[in-house]
Design a protein around this motif. Sequence first.
Motif, PDB file in Angstrom:
ATOM      1  N   LEU A  29       0.853  -1.194   0.000  1.00  9.52           N
ATOM      2  CA  LEU A  29       0.000   0.000   0.000  1.00  9.52           C
ATOM      3  C   LEU A  29       0.886   1.240   0.000  1.00  9.52           C
ATOM      4  O   LEU A  29       1.848   1.322   0.757  1.00  9.52           O
ATOM      5  N   VAL A  37      -6.347   8.762   1.142  1.00 13.17           N
ATOM      6  CA  VAL A  37      -6.785   7.404   0.829  1.00 13.17           C
ATOM      7  C   VAL A  37      -7.731   6.899   1.911  1.00 13.17           C
ATOM      8  O   VAL A  37      -7.452   7.028   3.102  1.00 13.17           O
ATOM      9  N   LEU A  39      -9.490   3.866   3.860  1.00 12.36           N
ATOM     10  CA  LEU A  39      -9.255   2.465   4.196  1.00 12.36           C
ATOM     11  C   LEU A  39     -10.580   1.890   4.674  1.00 12.36           C
ATOM     12  O   LEU A  39     -11.116   2.305   5.702  1.00 12.36           O
ATOM     13  N   LYS A  47      -7.724  -3.490  10.208  1.00 16.38           N
ATOM     14  CA  LYS A  47      -7.594  -2.056   9.960  1.00 16.38           C
ATOM     15  C   LYS A  47      -6.718  -1.378  11.024  1.00 16.38           C
ATOM     16  O   LYS A  47      -5.793  -0.642  10.709  1.00 16.38           O
ATOM     17  N   LEU A 199      -4.209   8.628   5.392  1.00 17.50           N
ATOM     18  CA  LEU A 199      -4.857   7.317   5.294  1.00 17.50           C
ATOM     19  C   LEU A 199      -5.941   7.301   6.368  1.00 17.50           C
ATOM     20  O   LEU A 199      -5.649   7.392   7.560  1.00 17.50           O
ATOM     21  N   ARG A 213      -9.008   7.917  -3.235  1.00 17.68           N
ATOM     22  CA  ARG A 213      -8.871   6.515  -3.612  1.00 17.68           C
ATOM     23  C   ARG A 213      -9.354   5.684  -2.438  1.00 17.68           C
ATOM     24  O   ARG A 213      -9.218   6.103  -1.284  1.00 17.68           O
ATOM     25  N   VAL A 215      -9.028   2.011  -0.540  1.00 13.95           N
ATOM     26  CA  VAL A 215      -8.317   0.743  -0.392  1.00 13.95           C
ATOM     27  C   VAL A 215      -9.177  -0.164   0.474  1.00 13.95           C
ATOM     28  O   VAL A 215      -9.603   0.235   1.557  1.00 13.95           O
ATOM     29  N   ARG A 216      -9.469  -1.354  -0.021  1.00 11.14           N
ATOM     30  CA  ARG A 216     -10.270  -2.294   0.746  1.00 11.14           C
ATOM     31  C   ARG A 216      -9.386  -3.366   1.345  1.00 11.14           C
ATOM     32  O   ARG A 216      -8.512  -3.896   0.676  1.00 11.14           O
ATOM     33  N   LEU A 217      -9.646  -3.633   2.600  1.00 15.92           N
ATOM     34  CA  LEU A 217      -8.890  -4.662   3.301  1.00 15.92           C
ATOM     35  C   LEU A 217      -9.844  -5.816   3.545  1.00 15.92           C
ATOM     36  O   LEU A 217     -10.922  -5.620   4.100  1.00 15.92           O
TER      37      LEU A 217
END
Length: 225
Positions: A29, A37, A39, A47, A199, A213, A215-217
């Motif tokens: 990442l 970004v 999350l 997370k 983030l 943007r 970001v998928r966890l």
Amino acid sequence: NDVLKLEGIAKTYNPGTPGAVEVLRGLDLSVAQGEVVALVAPSGAGKSTLLHVAGLLDTPDAGRVVLNGRDMTLLPDRARTEARRREVGFVYQFHHLLPEFTALENIVLPQLANGVADGAAKARARDLLGRVGLTARADHRPAALSGGEQQRVAFCRALANSPALLLADEPTGNLDPATSDRVFDVLMTLVRETGMAALIATHNLDLAGRMDRVVRLDRTVPAGA
Ligand code: ADP
Ligand code: ADP
């Protein structure tokens, strides 16, 4: 120009025991300067672990944490702590302000810890409070502020030392929807003005959609495996 670069991060709690929990595996990442970004992760996906690793509060079992081009995983603990204090700002769901100090003092203290002179630290704190619309609240203690005001002070504290990276864990998760919206706008404006990398973990897909943007966890390992 990546402020944060995570490469191949792995993290398991209680490794080698029946209670082992593999949380992160091979995670890459990056967050560039000026980039915000989101999350997004289901509860338990790691997370908080990721934010702690990125913020140098916890060390990964494998992989590299690179902050402003410097590999933090190679640094001794003391240097890593120093880098965290100078380069990373944290915001949590609950403000964690010191109750016995005023809003202004809560923003001054981390600067004094970094060697900033008292007058300059106060000037910086007043400037930040002004930018979040809390000039009139400078001398109030946290208990005298509303939830949204407390979080705005927490943002100022996180930005007090002009970190390159802001990490936030559900920064408006404790607020009612309307307040959350307003306070999130304040945070975004602050981040944009400073050009920092951010983030921001959130369950709120509407807020996530307003960032640059997402970001998928996902859980790397099924629960109980
Ligand atoms: P999230 O913030 O996405 O809810 P966390 O990073 O807090 O997830 O935790 C991810 C997983 O690791 C969860 O299953 C959690 O129970 C487990 N976990 C977190 N911290 C520890 C710890 N100190 N010891 C053992 N397991 C932990
Ligand atoms: P909100 O409308 O965000 O829910 P509150 O109803 O808690 O906020 O408070 C409204 C306003 O009153 C806020 O600006 C807050 O700072 C102020 N306030 C609340 N409690 C006190 C107090 N004990 N002393 C001074 N100001 C207070």
